[in-house]
Design a protein around this motif. Structure first.
Motif, PDB file in Angstrom:
ATOM      1  N   VAL A   1      -5.188   4.173  -6.934  1.00  0.00           N
ATOM      2  CA  VAL A   1      -4.885   5.612  -6.565  1.00  0.00           C
ATOM      3  C   VAL A   1      -4.763   6.428  -7.798  1.00  0.00           C
ATOM      4  N   ARG A   2      -4.590   6.025  -8.984  1.00  0.00           N
ATOM      5  CA  ARG A   2      -4.569   6.428 -10.429  1.00  0.00           C
ATOM      6  C   ARG A   2      -5.786   6.711 -10.683  1.00  0.00           C
ATOM      7  N   ALA A   3      -6.955   6.157 -10.415  1.00  0.00           N
ATOM      8  CA  ALA A   3      -8.158   6.177 -10.766  1.00  0.00           C
ATOM      9  C   ALA A   3      -9.103   7.005 -10.175  1.00  0.00           C
ATOM     10  N   VAL A   4      -8.478   7.677  -9.140  1.00  0.00           N
ATOM     11  CA  VAL A   4      -9.144   8.751  -7.933  1.00  0.00           C
ATOM     12  C   VAL A   4      -9.790   9.489  -8.954  1.00  0.00           C
ATOM     13  N   ASP A   5     -11.370   9.797  -8.661  1.00  0.00           N
ATOM     14  CA  ASP A   5     -12.376  10.805  -9.251  1.00  0.00           C
ATOM     15  C   ASP A   5     -11.360  11.999  -9.522  1.00  0.00           C
TER      16      ASP A   5
ATOM     17  N   ASN B   1       2.299   9.627  -8.278  1.00  0.00           N
ATOM     18  CA  ASN B   1       3.506  10.392  -8.948  1.00  0.00           C
ATOM     19  C   ASN B   1       3.419   9.827 -10.355  1.00  0.00           C
ATOM     20  N   ARG B   2       3.102  10.657 -11.391  1.00  0.00           N
ATOM     21  CA  ARG B   2       3.137  10.168 -12.869  1.00  0.00           C
ATOM     22  C   ARG B   2       4.489   9.534 -13.431  1.00  0.00           C
ATOM     23  N   ARG B   3       5.573  10.497 -12.899  1.00  0.00           N
ATOM     24  CA  ARG B   3       6.728  10.416 -13.533  1.00  0.00           C
ATOM     25  C   ARG B   3       7.502   9.043 -13.038  1.00  0.00           C
ATOM     26  N   LEU B   4       7.107   8.901 -11.552  1.00  0.00           N
ATOM     27  CA  LEU B   4       7.566   7.632 -10.752  1.00  0.00           C
ATOM     28  C   LEU B   4       7.049   6.369 -11.714  1.00  0.00           C
ATOM     29  N   ARG B   5       5.618   6.680 -11.673  1.00  0.00           N
ATOM     30  CA  ARG B   5       4.913   5.452 -12.310  1.00  0.00           C
ATOM     31  C   ARG B   5       5.471   4.982 -13.714  1.00  0.00           C
ATOM     32  N   ALA B   6       5.858   6.042 -14.563  1.00  0.00           N
ATOM     33  CA  ALA B   6       6.339   6.015 -15.963  1.00  0.00           C
ATOM     34  C   ALA B   6       7.505   4.929 -15.935  1.00  0.00           C
TER      35      ALA B   6
ATOM     36  N   VAL C   1       0.878  -1.217  -0.114  1.00  0.00           N
ATOM     37  CA  VAL C   1      -0.080  -0.102   0.160  1.00  0.00           C
ATOM     38  C   VAL C   1       0.857   1.333   0.300  1.00  0.00           C
ATOM     39  N   ALA C   2       1.926   1.209   0.767  1.00  0.00           N
ATOM     40  CA  ALA C   2       2.758   2.435   1.102  1.00  0.00           C
ATOM     41  C   ALA C   2       3.267   2.778  -0.572  1.00  0.00           C
ATOM     42  N   LEU C   3       4.085   1.693  -1.176  1.00  0.00           N
ATOM     43  CA  LEU C   3       4.671   1.762  -2.348  1.00  0.00           C
ATOM     44  C   LEU C   3       3.592   2.131  -3.351  1.00  0.00           C
ATOM     45  N   GLY C   4       2.563   1.601  -3.276  1.00  0.00           N
ATOM     46  CA  GLY C   4       1.679   1.681  -4.333  1.00  0.00           C
ATOM     47  C   GLY C   4       1.044   3.137  -4.438  1.00  0.00           C
ATOM     48  N   VAL C   5       0.841   3.735  -3.124  1.00  0.00           N
ATOM     49  CA  VAL C   5       0.551   5.170  -2.966  1.00  0.00           C
ATOM     50  C   VAL C   5       1.391   6.111  -3.701  1.00  0.00           C
ATOM     51  N   ALA C   6       2.900   5.772  -3.236  1.00  0.00           N
ATOM     52  CA  ALA C   6       3.692   6.700  -3.930  1.00  0.00           C
ATOM     53  C   ALA C   6       3.793   6.784  -5.176  1.00  0.00           C
ATOM     54  N   ILE C   7       3.835   5.538  -5.670  1.00  0.00           N
ATOM     55  CA  ILE C   7       3.792   5.319  -7.204  1.00  0.00           C
ATOM     56  C   ILE C   7       2.795   5.603  -7.915  1.00  0.00           C
ATOM     57  N   GLY C   8       1.368   5.388  -7.541  1.00  0.00           N
ATOM     58  CA  GLY C   8       0.222   5.829  -8.076  1.00  0.00           C
ATOM     59  C   GLY C   8      -0.095   7.335  -8.177  1.00  0.00           C
TER      60      GLY C   8
END
Lengths: 250, 253
Positions: B138-142, B81-86, B72-79
């Motif tokens: 996290v990405r799909a948050v409204d 932050n768009r650059r980190l995610r890419a 969850v912790a890493l997922g929130v961070a990555i989700g």
């Protein structure tokens, strides 16, 4: 795209630098792993192992999908059957497939059969549950319309139920494909059935670390290939379906 | 009453058929169910449960909890932050695709064969479903909610606590459910490799010494355990996501 590649490059750099700086003892530098991978790719034994793993994977997946779809449509289409079997499905589903390893060894030894037993058991439930959800999703109005037009049960199955359930079936196949690979490699690793898993076990016990890591990378690449392939197939076969058609618009 | 009947009828019937059909079984590998049940009572005594099942459950709980928090912790961070995610996505895809059991030999190199190794094996396998589902959630948050909270100056920890986590929680729970069944599998596998106690170890021990009824009883116990844990999870989910299921039911009717 550049960011995507930089992530991979960063990982490779890290895997090269950490061992060279002496920070992790048991990890060979990435370049040596890649060299071992190139060595392996030149041997016939490696390709036999890949072939064995893929055979077990494909065969197990095919059986599981066939059985899952047939049983799922049958149970899903008959409400009483569904109500009576629900508790049994819910009970059998969470039984970890690895619990069957000792049984598989006794029944089939280290043959393909023991791998298949585990793969089919694990993948079957993924497909079955998805098919059940898919059949339950049939639009009541469409179903009633088909009934009032006196479509035969077979025609209703073919033209109403199946198109509705198909996207669910594909999700099930995608999930099952990943699970089947995991179980195929696991069976080879633990039981010693021929395939990539048993080659990894041999490399580990003989201390050939770069080879071991190279083979692990291969299993990962296989996994990626299976995921990509399943997504591609899904998009192709469901190109008429709303969920796929809507995708590029997002 | 009818519901209870429906729930129990088929399982009872199946067990009865198994019992009756195996009563006169001469097959060494498929002993009569009666023998298996007798072996079950003899084998899984409270003492045995304490010595073998409790350590297994302890490792399972530790590994699962650690994987959930990490995921969850890493997922929130990555989700978030768009650059980190890419940058992280191809790497994550690859690690997720590696079948977790092949990491057991690797982890044995680094962590030896103690309890630590087993916990790490569990974490290494079941962190991925949690992580990837959290990223997606996290990405799909409204978008409207997200903009509104930003306009009100809700940032940092408060944003995570009040916006991202609740919005992503249905997806996170789906990931946690997948992770649970993986965790049980990995617990058993890690014990099959190198252990001196635990359920996986004991069952393999029975199989190698051809104690077939005992082995069957172990398989049944694992099944019961898997079932109990998934029921427990369903209860927890219903409690945790009560607001979400309520919302969905309301919008459907």
């Amino acid at each position: 795209m550049i960011l995507r590649l930089s992530g991979l490059a960063g990982l490779l750099l890290l895997a090269e630098a950490l061992p060279r700086l002496g920070l992790v003892a048991d990890l060979p530098p990435a370049s040596r792993i890649l060299a071992a991978l190139a060595d392996e790719a030149g041997t016939a034994a490696f390709w036999t192992a890949v072939g064995d793993t893929l055979t077990a994977w494909a065969l197990g997946l095919a059986i599981a999908v066939g059985a899952g779809v047939a049983v799922g449509v049958l149970i899903g289409a008959v409400p009483t059957l569904r109500a009576w079997t629900a508790s049994t499905v819910e009970f059998l589903r969470p039984i970890p497939s690895v619990a069957l390893i000792p049984l598989a060894v006794l029944l089939y030894g280290t043959d393909l059969g023991s791998t298949l037993l585990l793969v089919v058991y694990a993948a079957f439930w993924q497909v079955l549950v998805q098919v059940l959800y898919g059949v339950a999703d049939v639009d009541p109005v469409a179903d009633e319309t088909a009934r009032s037009f006196r479509l035969s049960p077979w025609a209703r199955l073919r033209h109403v139920l199946w198109p509705t359930a198909l996207p669910y079936v594909f999700t099930g196949i995608r999930l099952a494909a990943a699970v089947a690979l995991v179980l195929a490699v696991t069976a080879e690793l633990v039981i010693g059935a021929p395939g990539l898993g048993s080659v990894i076990a041999v490399a580990q016990s003989s201390g050939a670390l770069p080879t071991m890591y190279a083979l692990i990378v291969v299993t990962g690449l296989l996994g990626v290939a299976i995921n990509v392939g399943a997504r591609y197939a899904e998009r192709r076969f469901l190109s008429w379906h709303q969920s796929v058609r809507a995708e590029p618009a997002r | 009453m009818r519901r209870a009947l429906r729930l129990l009828a088929l399982p009872v019937l199946l067990v009865a058929v198994w019992y009756a059909a195996s009563l006169g079984s001469e097959n060494f590998y498929a002993p009569p169910l009666r023998t298996i049940l007798a072996a079950f009572a003899d084998t899984w005594t409270p003492q045995r449960l304490r010595a073998d099942v409790l350590p297994s459950l302890g490792r399972l709980a530790a590994g699962y909890a650690l994987a959930s928090v990490l995921g969850v912790a890493l997922g929130v961070a990555i989700g978030a932050n768009r650059r980190l995610r890419a940058a992280a996505e191809p790497v994550l895809e690859f690690f997720r695709a590696v079948p977790p059991p092949v990491l057991v030999p690797v982890i044995m190199l680094f962590a030896g064969i103690g309890d630590g190794m087993k916990v790490i094996v569990i974490v290494s396998g079941c962190v991925w479903p949690v992580l990837l589902n959290t990223v997606e959630g996290v990405r799909a948050v409204d978008g409207v909610l997200s903009d509104t909270s930003r306009a009100y100056g809700i940032t940092g920890a408060a944003r995570v606590r009040h916006l991202l986590l609740p919005a992503a929680s249905p997806q996170i729970v789906a990931g946690l459910r997948q992770a649970l069944s993986l965790a049980i599998i990995l617990m058993v596998i890690s014990e099959m490799f190198a252990a001196s106690n635990g359920l996986g170890f004991t069952i393999v021990q029975f199989q190698r010494s051809f104690a077939i009824p005992e082995m069957w009883s172990g398989i049944i116990l694992l099944g019961l355990l898997g079932f109990a844990l998934s029921e427990l999870f369903r209860l927890a989910e219903r409690h945790l996501l009560a607001w979400y299921h309520g919302l969905r039911d309301a919008s459907r009717s």
